[in-house]
Design an enzyme around this catalytic site. Structure first.
Site, PDB file in Angstrom:
ATOM      1  NE  ARG A 119      -0.157   0.125   4.931  1.00 30.61           N
ATOM      2  CZ  ARG A 119      -0.577   0.366   6.155  1.00 30.61           C
ATOM      3  NH1 ARG A 119      -1.827   0.676   6.365  1.00 30.61           N
ATOM      4  NH2 ARG A 119       0.240   0.285   7.183  1.00 30.61           N
ATOM      5  CB  CYS A 123       3.164   6.773  -9.968  1.00 36.37           C
ATOM      6  SG  CYS A 123       3.751   8.210 -10.855  1.00 36.37           S
ATOM      7  CD  GLU A 158       0.281   6.286   8.750  1.00 40.29           C
ATOM      8  OE1 GLU A 158       0.925   5.356   8.236  1.00 40.29           O
ATOM      9  OE2 GLU A 158       0.174   6.441   9.982  1.00 40.29           O
ATOM     10  CB  CYS A 163       7.063   7.476  -7.854  1.00 42.17           C
ATOM     11  SG  CYS A 163       6.981   6.681  -9.469  1.00 42.17           S
ATOM     12  CB  CYS A 168       8.201  10.946 -10.952  1.00 40.24           C
ATOM     13  SG  CYS A 168       6.649  10.386 -10.219  1.00 40.24           S
ATOM     14  CD  GLU A 321      -3.818   5.095  11.655  1.00 36.62           C
ATOM     15  OE1 GLU A 321      -2.866   4.374  12.032  1.00 36.62           O
ATOM     16  OE2 GLU A 321      -4.076   5.314  10.466  1.00 36.62           O
ATOM     17  CD1 TRP A 329       3.070  -1.248  13.513  1.00 31.53           C
ATOM     18  CD2 TRP A 329       4.867   0.010  13.974  1.00 31.53           C
ATOM     19  NE1 TRP A 329       2.609  -0.015  13.914  1.00 31.53           N
ATOM     20  CE2 TRP A 329       3.686   0.782  14.191  1.00 31.53           C
ATOM     21  CE3 TRP A 329       6.108   0.593  14.212  1.00 31.53           C
ATOM     22  CZ2 TRP A 329       3.734   2.108  14.628  1.00 31.53           C
ATOM     23  CZ3 TRP A 329       6.147   1.916  14.645  1.00 31.53           C
ATOM     24  CH2 TRP A 329       4.965   2.654  14.837  1.00 31.53           C
ATOM     25  CD  GLU A 369      -2.040  -3.121   9.832  1.00 29.29           C
ATOM     26  OE1 GLU A 369      -3.200  -2.925   9.449  1.00 29.29           O
ATOM     27  OE2 GLU A 369      -1.162  -2.237   9.864  1.00 29.29           O
TER      28      GLU A 369
HETATM   29  C1  GAL Z   1      -0.519   3.231  10.560  1.00 23.93           C
HETATM   30  C2  GAL Z   1      -1.428   3.003   9.373  1.00 23.93           C
HETATM   31  C3  GAL Z   1      -2.567   2.067   9.727  1.00 23.93           C
HETATM   32  C4  GAL Z   1      -2.035   0.844  10.432  1.00 23.93           C
HETATM   33  C5  GAL Z   1      -1.237   1.268  11.632  1.00 23.93           C
HETATM   34  C6  GAL Z   1      -0.683   0.131  12.427  1.00 23.93           C
HETATM   35  O1  GAL Z   1       0.714   3.755  10.181  1.00 23.93           O
HETATM   36  O2  GAL Z   1      -1.985   4.229   8.957  1.00 23.93           O
HETATM   37  O3  GAL Z   1      -3.260   1.705   8.552  1.00 23.93           O
HETATM   38  O4  GAL Z   1      -1.257   0.079   9.560  1.00 23.93           O
HETATM   39  O5  GAL Z   1      -0.152   2.060  11.211  1.00 23.93           O
HETATM   40  O6  GAL Z   1      -0.019   0.580  13.571  1.00 23.93           O
END
Ligand code: GAL
Length: 693
Positions: A119, A123, A158, A163, A168, A321, A329, A369
């Site tokens: 994701r 471009c 985000e 590219c 570009c 978020e 992660w 996720e």
């Molecule tokens: C953000 C992203 C979300 C999700 C989240 C996980 O950076 O916008 O879609 O992946 O991280 O922590």
């Protein structure tokens, strides 16, 4: 641009609580979708970002649209009096789009075209991608523009990345032609005679690449500027149908921040981007309970970023978020300890957020996720610890709606300049490598910031386009890239009565990363009354010291060797061949003063140094004081000051109220006096402004 004051969002009386909701993953599970609506009420949530990655569900093959499922979702959210922040789905594209139009796939810096997948990887120049985005965005606006529950647009997700495809490159060259007009002007700006890299024609210019040009710093800077402009250009294209069809619906796009270092996402110039959005929002993912720093230290890094996002528009922002428990992660994905969810949520509200939103509402069943924290876990239960913690935050937010829109009265600002970060990380000199962290620019800004945060003094994190005159004190450390324009701005600020502090690395290069000729620039000599003659870079274990105010403070990493030409020497170096030469200076210029700190120091020096300013300028006026590790932050509106007292330690602490105040979460009136705070405890107090400072 919508005036947020007049927008629909302004009529929403509640602080937003909810998060990313991806029902498109659950369309074959109607019972789950029904449970969602029930659970949303139990969680005391009210707002959902919907359809962020739903393009395949909305347009399964080219031109084959399906909106029925989304109609139902939005209607169901409306039935529980919920808001929808409707996303444009451009953050991830369907397979048919990549298969039919390979030009939408990015090309990396090594000139390899990517395959379909992932994701945030389209471009930004591709006319086809722009066309497809325009079609789907138009349809969304036409269909949902009049839905009463539509609160805001969430544009893509985000934005970031770059590219290097032929489209570009062409746009980059055109951007350069507009900027420089002729190739010789560009050659001069890039100092391209170095290694015989002189261009004959714009057609020879290519974006920086590990297999090509990477040593022309002016080129690298321009490429970063272009990528930022091109992303904003794409965003403008995205929002055009929305502005036309739904002129009263405000627009946001979720920005990013790197809490660990800490700095805003460095791939874009957010100061520029901020001018194009109605409401700033960002995604906050601190590593709570890590094994390398205290909770209090991490809280100050989160605060630094919250203050940056608040200052971008000088109005409250949204946290769009965050995780209610853990991410998937971080190097170690640790669960939030009891109390931390409430504390970390209020830590954002305290610094100007009008929301606490999560990624994500319901945990995915599969894909990358599926182990990322969410409000609703795979057990589908409202009884687990995380769900209850979320519901508790929801209930708390329901007690403090009047805080929405209140501001932060900062008289101090620390200057963050992303272009300076770009230039510093490219600069082959000082400390090693070419990374955002080598020279520790963000970490240094944060160190200066902390001196105020620890004393509970509101502070803005300001970008260089902003008006500085409203501040009593501006701190601009490590301003390596100092254009004539920036010098002039700083000079005007000091001349008019401002107090300015800067440090080593000031005034080295111009906006093209060409070093100023003639040594330390004359304008800065006038303002600071000094001349930097050399900069010594120290090995990690090397130490010098600054003698200042009768004390000795450790100095490390960088020592600027300076000569005064008008400034008063306040402190000197203790050691080495520049022993007893000036290390800390002060100069009167016009109505104001400019101070200079020659070396990197520990917090002890910064605390003592800035305490003098805090006392002299009367910056401390909180009516609550507390023991170490407790942060007291304030927001205010015309009537009240709201104090957030937050215990960022694992121990009990005490706070002292200097006057009677209402504890908004318990509803109790507390008399002046000393009160206990639990580990990770939070109190929010309301004080009538007339009684405050
Ligand atoms: C953000 C992203 C979300 C999700 C989240 C996980 O950076 O916008 O879609 O992946 O991280 O922590």
């Amino acid at each position: 641009m919508i005036n947020p004051i007049a927008s629909k969002y302004n009529n929403e009386q509640r602080l937003l609580h909810g998060g990313d909701y991806n029902p498109d993953q659950w369309l074959n599970y109607p019972e789950i979708l029904a449970d969602d609506i029930e659970l949303m009420q139990k969680a005391h949530t009210n707002t959902f970002s919907v359809s962020i990655f739903a393009w395949s569900a909305l347009e399964s093959t080219e031109g084959n649209f399906h909106f029925d499922w989304l109609d139902k979702i939005i209607e169901n959210i409306a039935k529980i009096d919920g808001n929808v922040i409707l996303a444009t789905p451009s953050g991830a594209r369907p397979a048919w789009l990549s298969a039919s139009y390979p030009e939408v796939l990015r090309v990396n810096a090594r000139r390899e075209r990517m395959l379909h997948g992932g994701r945030h990887n389209h471009c930004f120049s591709s006319p086809v991608y722009r066309e497809k985005v325009e079609i789907i965005n138009t349809k969304l606006a036409e269909r949902y523009g009049n839905y009463p529950s539509l609160l805001m647009w969430h544009i893509s997700n985000e934005y970031g990345g770059e590219c290097h495809c032929p489209l570009c490159q062409e746009n980059f060259r055109n951007w350069l032609k507009v900027k420089y007009g002729d190739i010789n002007t560009l050659n001069h700006a890039y100092w391209s005679a170095f290694w015989s890299h002189t261009y004959n024609d714009f057609s020879q210019v290519e974006s920086p690449s590990p297999i090509g040009e990477s040593g022309l710093h002016g080129l690298t800077l321009d490429w970063k500027r272009f990528v930022s402009d091109q992303t904003i250009n794409f965003y403008r294209h995205e929002i055009a149908p929305l502005r036309k069809i739904t002129p009263n619906i405000p627009i946001t796009t979720n920005f990013m921040g790197e809490v660990t270092n800490p700095h805003p996402f460095a791939g874009l110039d957010y100061a520029k981007f901020a001018k194009e959005v109605d409401i700033i929002s960002w995604d906050a993912y601190p590593r709570w309970h890590n094994d390398y720093e205290t909770t209090e230290f991490l809280a100050s890094k989160l605060a630094f970023l919250n203050d940056y996002f608040r200052t971008l528009k000088d109005i409250p922002f949204l946290v769009l978020e965050s995780t209610p428990s853990m991410v998937n992660w971080h190097p170690v994905n640790k669960a939030k300890r009891p109390g931390m969810h409430m504390l970390s949520s209020m830590a954002c509200i305290a610094h100007g957020s009008d929301s606490m939103m999560y990624f994500q509402w319901r945990k995915s069943r599969g894909s990358s996720e599926k182990l990322h924290g969410a409000v609703v876990d795979h057990d589908n239960s409202a009884e687990n610890r995380v769900f209850k913690d979320v519901a508790a935050v929801g209930q708390a937010l329901e007690k403090i709606p009047e805080i929405k829109g209140s501001k932060t009265p900062a008289k101090v600002a620390v200057l963050y300049d992303v272009e300076n970060l770009w230039a510093l990380s490219d600069a082959q000199g000082y400390h090693g490598g070419m990374d955002y962290n080598d020279k520790k620019y963000p970490q240094t800004l944060h160190a200066h910031y902390r001196a105020f945060w620890k004393r509970d003094i509101p502070i803005d994190v300001v970008t260089k386009d902003k008006n500085l005159t409203k501040y009593d004190l501006v701190i601009a450390p490590m301003l390596y890239m100092t254009s004539e324009e920036t010098m002039e701005k700083l000079a005007v600020y000091v001349e008019g009565g401002g107090r300015l502090v800067s440090t080593y690395m000031l005034g080295v290069a111009n906006e093209n990363d060409l070093v100023h000729l003639g040594g330390f620039p004359q304008k800065l000599r006038d303002v600071f009354g000094i001349r930097i003659v050399e900069t010594d870079t120290l090995y990690p274990k090397d130490r010098n010291a600054i003698m200042w105010g009768g004390k000795q403070y450790e100095a490390f990493d960088y020592c600027a060797i300076i000569e005064t030409c008008g400034a008063r020497t306040l402190g000197t170096y203790a050691d080495d061949f520049y022993s007893r030469t000036p290390a800390v200076t002060m100069n009167g210029y016009g109505e104001g003063f400019a101070h200079f700190i020659g070396a990197r120091t520990n917090e002890d020096f910064l605390d003592d140094f800035y305490n003098i300013f805090i006392e002299k300028l009367g910056l401390s006026c909180s009516l609550i004081s507390a023991q170490d590790g407790v942060s007291v932050q304030m927001r205010e509106n015309g009537e009240n000051i709201y104090y957030f007292a937050m215990n960022f330690t694992e121990k009990g602490r005490q706070m002292t109220l200097e006057t009677e105040m209402q504890d908004m979460l318990s509803g109790k009136m507390l008399q002046s006096g000393i009160y206990d705070m639990k580990p990770y405890g939070v109190h929010i107090f309301k004080n009538n402004k007339l009684k405050g400072c």
